[in-house]
Design an enzyme around this catalytic site. Structure first.
Site, short mmCIF file in Angstrom:
data_model
loop_
_atom_site.label_atom_id
_atom_site.label_comp_id
_atom_site.label_asym_id
_atom_site.label_seq_id
_atom_site.Cartn_x
_atom_site.Cartn_y
_atom_site.Cartn_z
N HIS A 155 0.68 -1.37 0.57
CA HIS A 155 -0.05 -0.40 -0.25
C HIS A 155 0.59 1.34 0.33
CE1 HIS A 155 -3.55 -2.75 0.66
NE2 HIS A 155 -2.34 -2.97 2.13
N SER B 190 18.14 14.77 -21.28
CA SER B 190 17.05 15.67 -21.21
C SER B 190 17.44 16.55 -22.11
CB SER B 190 16.60 15.98 -19.38
OG SER B 190 16.26 17.37 -19.49
#
Length: 455
Positions: free
Chosen positions: A171, A295
């Site tokens: 979770h 990038s």
């Protein structure tokens, strides 16, 4: 504008053409035509072996050699010749029939039996067997080896990093630790199951005429067991005979195959996303490649592009495979033609799958585990030791162990010192207390390492 890698509309043949070229032999227009030629020739040879067909006597060894060579040496130029015939006939399978009749000129045995080319066949008799051969050979020679290579790459990481502890998260919250290798082993096992299912797929075929009842066959030769003959022919091609069909082989096996590949792809998407997350957490570094840019504006970046590329292509692949699996088994009455155009795209989903498998393999090859980052993560999560402590407390009948650990740890940052103080005040046998005090998050991994090594 001429077709090239730069002008191709689909990236399958353009940008990624060098990654999918191995599939062209099987799933291109050339591949389909080549298999049609093979089926037509083998069918003629089969007819010549039936003694009850006196009008098509057994061929000599030299004629069989001629026919075998026609298949073995079939070339793009031959396929182009068939396309030129099709420009007149406007029928692709009929063009193959005329091509063969032209090729048979000069061979007296074959010239005498020209009308036994495509004898009693509907086009679908030739097409369904051709599609089955395209799929069985393309899957066996290209897709399955890459699936296995992907499995082995993940299995190797499982073995190599079997003992490297890692904080688990359920979770999204800190949970009982595992090892990096065990998490890769989980994926490897899942992929291995799907590979077995893909390997066990039967490739079905039929050659029973216009509606599946051998009507034309029996009208010409009523004493021949055509059903037995069809079974012999289909199995001689390395396929499984389907005895009950309409005009078309109903494509159920293609749906089974594509669903199995889709399941493999879904598992790989799950893997891609997990590794992407692990890289984001710093659990893995990626080997840098000289000259490569991450990038256009942020020079420091080494993006997980291989796993992102894989995930994207698997999504496209499964969209294609899912449509084919849902559409192909459906045909109005004894047939409609919707499957014909759809089947021409069956290599597209496989091509995007192949691109994805190669991207995942490249990404895996660039992974470098960051053991210090993993260790720091574990040392900052001593609350995960609440599970073993409360379990040992249960063994020694200490009241409300879960509730006591819940009150101590829930929603709090727990340090090693805090956990030591908690254990020291417990009324436990000395050996049990010592064992708990010796345990750390990095050591609390159950049998993860053993499972990882056993995959």
């Amino acid at each position: 504008m001429e077709l090239s890698a730069l002008t191709a509309i689909s990236p399958v043949d353009g940008r990624y053409g060098n990654k999918t070229s191995a599939l062209r032999e099987y799933f291109s227009e050339f591949g389909l035509i080549r298999y049609r030629v093979e089926v037509e020739v083998r069918w003629l040879q089969q007819l010549s072996n039936i003694t009850d067909i006196a009008e098509c006597p057994a061929f000599s060894a030299s004629t069989h050699d001629f026919l075998d060579n026609l298949i073995a040496q079939f070339s793009p130029a031959d396929a182009q010749e068939i396309k030129q015939i099709e420009a007149t006939t406007n029928h692709d399978v009929k063009a193959v029939e005329y091509f063969l009749k032209n090729k048979f000129k000069g061979n007296e045995e074959l010239e005498a039996v020209l009308e036994f080319v495509h004898f009693a066949c509907t086009s679908e008799d030739i097409n369904n067997l051709s599609h089955a051969l395209m799929l069985s050979n393309g899957i066996r020679n290209v897709i399955l080896p890459t699936l296995k290579e992907t499995f082995v790459a993940i299995q190797t990481v499982a073995h190599d990093l079997a003992d490297v502890p890692m904080l688990a998260r359920t979770h999204g919250q800190t949970a009982s630790p595992t090892t990096v290798g065990k998490e890769f082993a989980n994926v490897a096992y899942r992929l291995q199951r799907q590979i077995k299912q893909i390997e066990n797929i039967e490739y079905l075929g039929k050659i029973n005429g216009a509606v599946g009842n051998y009507n034309a066959h029996l009208s010409a030769y009523s004493d021949i067991d055509w059903q037995k003959n069809a079974e012999q022919f289909v199995t001689s091609l390395g396929l499984t005979w389907n005895p009950y069909t309409t005009q078309i082989e109903p494509h159920d096996y293609i749906a089974e195959l594509f669903n199995a590949i889709s399941r493999f792809n879904v598992i790989l998407i799950d893997f891609d996303r997990d590794v992407w997350g692990y890289i984001s957490q710093g659990y893995f570094k990626q080997k840098t490649i000289a000259g490569e840019v991450g990038s256009s504006t942020m020079p420091h970046k080494v993006n997980p592009i291989d796993f992102e590329n894989s995930e994207g292509n698997l999504g496209i692949a499964n969209a294609m495979l899912a449509h084919l699996a849902e559409k192909l088994p459906i045909s109005r009455w004894q047939r409609d033609l919707t499957d014909s155009t759809v089947l021409r795209t069956m290599g597209v989903g496989l091509a995007h799958s192949l691109i994805a498998y190669q991207a995942s393999l490249k990404g895996i090859s660039k992974l470098e585990v960051n053991e210090q980052r993993l260790a720091d993560d574990l040392n900052n999560a001593w609350e995960v030791m609440a599970e073993p402590i409360q379990t040992v407390m249960r063994r020694y009948a200490i009241e409300e162990p879960y509730e006591k650990l819940k009150a101590f740890t829930r929603g709090r940052a727990i340090t090693e010192q805090m956990m030591v103080e908690f254990v020291n005040q417990l009324q436990l046998p000395s050996e049990a207390k010592e064992a708990l005090l010796a345990m750390t998050p990095a050591l609390y991994t159950g049998n993860a390492a053993t499972q990882a090594k056993n995959i």
